[in-house]
Design an enzyme around this catalytic site. Sequence first.
Site, mmCIF file in Angstrom:
data_model
loop_
_atom_site.group_PDB
_atom_site.id
_atom_site.type_symbol
_atom_site.label_atom_id
_atom_site.label_comp_id
_atom_site.label_asym_id
_atom_site.label_seq_id
_atom_site.Cartn_x
_atom_site.Cartn_y
_atom_site.Cartn_z
ATOM 1 C CE LYS A 35 -0.399 -0.231 5.011
ATOM 2 N NZ LYS A 35 -1.722 -0.203 6.029
ATOM 3 C CE1 TYR A 256 13.717 31.977 4.364
ATOM 4 C CE2 TYR A 256 13.614 28.765 4.023
ATOM 5 C CZ TYR A 256 13.465 30.732 3.696
ATOM 6 O OH TYR A 256 13.775 30.943 1.992
#
Length: 365
Positions: A35, A256
Amino acid sequence: MARPLIAHIDLEALRHNYRLACSLAPASGAVAVLKADGYGHGAVACARALEGTAPAFAVACIEEAVTLREAGISLPIVLLEGIFEAGELEQVETLGLWMAVHSDWQVEALLAHRLARPIPVWLKVDSGMHRLGFSPERAEAVWRRLAAAPTHACDLHLMSHFATADRVDTGYFAGQMARLEVLAERLGAPLCLANSPATLARAEAHGAWNRPGVMLYGSDPLEHANEASRRLAPVMTLRSAIIAVRELPAGEPVGYGGRWITPRPSRIGVVACGYGDGYDRHAVDGTPVLVAGRRTAIAGKVSMDMLTVDITDIPDADIGSEVVLWGRAANGEVLSVDEVARCCDTISYTLLTGVLPRVPRRYHG
């Protein structure tokens, strides 16, 4: 020159992990769970790699099954969540799928549908996960109803899912197991119970079928590794390279928000990989990476397309040096995806399934 970030998929490692699952439960069949596009590894390529060994595959939904069938995969495929609407039953029959049944409406749809041949059914029991399935008391009545309709349902199995099979504390697991054993004995029903952690560590849960999932891809799902899980081999290596180097004095902020400050004169490597590729933005300073086969760490926040690592103690690292975000480096050193996941306050499943389509997959073995 192409961007250097590539997800390398070692198909021989996949086969090794599948063989390990089989060796741990030699009396059980092992359904290889594919899956979420093979947990981010590519379901079709993984199915083809296992086609000569695995007797059946499992997916979450019919769309995933269609993808495998259209690629020529002919082995049985189990729909772990069954159908989502009655109209899918025609495809289930046409594609020769097996299906889980977990709700009354699915039972009614199956019994009302005109079938040319019966569909193999795994009846889902809610033994304590409280997600999908019938209570053990209700499951008995549903089982008997399906068993009385052999033109619609065949090869009945009881199926359940464990909430805590990965934990050292076995109390809740034992309660689930006891409820299932009582029900199975009363019905004379074959069982499909064991997920990856139960396959690795709970022999009492090994049934007619087991469902190894994330362990096939080399991730250890156990709270504490055991002898078996230590034998898992990483299947995905997320590999990139340094694309720039910065020489900075002590006290300089990197990235950042300036979260990481150079504690000394430092060399910072800029790596082509970021959250736009699926690498987790929550990775903390100190999250391990391998540069030129040596361990170092992320320094500063992950950006969309880049991240930065401290290469001060790897003097030979430079532009073009190999960077392994998880997996196996060229020198054989391994960085576990599970270790990286812990530094991101998540689990390996999210990292592996989160690698985005712009990262090319390269298959080996």
